[in-house]
Design an enzyme around this catalytic site. Structure first.
Site, short mmCIF file in Angstrom:
data_model
loop_
_atom_site.label_atom_id
_atom_site.label_comp_id
_atom_site.label_asym_id
_atom_site.label_seq_id
_atom_site.Cartn_x
_atom_site.Cartn_y
_atom_site.Cartn_z
N GLU A 161 0.83 -1.20 0.00
CA GLU A 161 0.00 0.00 0.00
C GLU A 161 0.86 1.26 0.00
O GLU A 161 1.99 1.25 0.50
CB GLU A 161 -0.90 0.03 1.25
CG GLU A 161 -2.35 -0.36 0.98
CD GLU A 161 -3.13 0.74 0.25
OE1 GLU A 161 -2.57 1.44 -0.62
OE2 GLU A 161 -4.32 0.88 0.54
N ASP A 185 -4.20 5.70 6.19
CA ASP A 185 -4.73 6.93 6.78
C ASP A 185 -5.73 6.54 7.87
O ASP A 185 -5.35 6.27 8.99
CB ASP A 185 -5.35 7.77 5.66
CG ASP A 185 -5.90 9.11 6.14
OD1 ASP A 185 -5.79 9.41 7.34
OD2 ASP A 185 -6.44 9.86 5.32
N PHE A 210 -2.66 16.05 4.21
CA PHE A 210 -2.87 15.43 2.90
C PHE A 210 -1.60 15.57 2.08
O PHE A 210 -1.07 16.66 1.91
CB PHE A 210 -4.07 16.05 2.18
CG PHE A 210 -4.56 15.15 1.08
CD1 PHE A 210 -5.37 14.06 1.37
CD2 PHE A 210 -4.19 15.37 -0.24
CE1 PHE A 210 -5.81 13.20 0.37
CE2 PHE A 210 -4.61 14.51 -1.25
CZ PHE A 210 -5.42 13.43 -0.94
#
Ligand code: IMP
Ligand code: MG
Length: 174
Positions: A96, A100, A149
């Site tokens: 991955e 999150d 982010f």
């Protein structure tokens, strides 16, 4: 939006993937290992991590889409492309880009365990700190990053910036 501060350089990423690849090589020596990349985000990590693993591995991909806004996962996952092959009795390592909320990976682990692999573990380049998530064992973890982010190295903002060779923060999300 603007490309903000570079959190992790291309060189730092490569050094970390080399370490992770060496650990994976040790742990899976003599075992039948298949790497499963989660598209689209993991395509860059997969390509680079796989080349640091000194074993005759197979690779396969799943494409999933999680419902939610551009920058928030909802945990509701739809499989757009399933694996090409059976994983029963095989050693499986999910690759991955980032963990999150952990909701996507939790769904995937549940979905894949049903197929009776010999083992099922997780490698993730990035894990966000300070996120309230279910307990999750990331066996091969690259970097811990603040809960911001980020883009680059496979990670997108509205489908773009996956091709940046480094990880950067998104400056203003509008
Ligand atoms: P989770 O379900 O919240 O753990 O997030 C899963 C997916 O959301 C990841 O595989 C990424 O594709 C995407 N994602 C989560 N955080 C970020 C980020 O900071 N930038 C870009 N994509 C992200
Ligand atoms: Mg994404």
């Amino acid at each position: 939006m603007k490309i903000g501060e570079v959190l992790i350089s291309a060189e730092e990423i490569d050094a970390k993937l080399a370490e992770m690849g060496a650990a994976i090589t040790e742990d899976y020596r003599g075992k039948d290992l298949i790497l499963i990349g989660i598209l689209k985000g993991a395509f860059v990590v997969m390509a680079d991590l796989a080349r640091h693993i000194d074993l005759p591995v197979e690779v396969d991909f799943m494409a999933i889409s999680s419902y939610g806004s551009a920058t928030k996962s909802s945990g509701v996952v739809r499989i757009l492309k399933d694996l090409d092959q059976e994983i029963e009795g095989r050693h499986v390592l999910i690759v991955e880009d980032i963990v999150d909320t952990g909701l996507t990976i939790q769904y995937l682990l549940k979905n894949l365990w049903v197929r009776k692999p010999a083992s099922l573990s997780l490698a993730a380049l990035l894990v966000k700190d300070g996120i309230d998530r279910p307990p999750l064992d990331v066996k091969y973890e690259g970097f811990r990053i603040p809960p911001k982010f980020v883009i680059g190295y496979g990670l997108d903002f509205n489908g773009k910036y996956r091709n940046l060779p480094y990880i950067a923060v998104v400056e203003d999300e509008e």
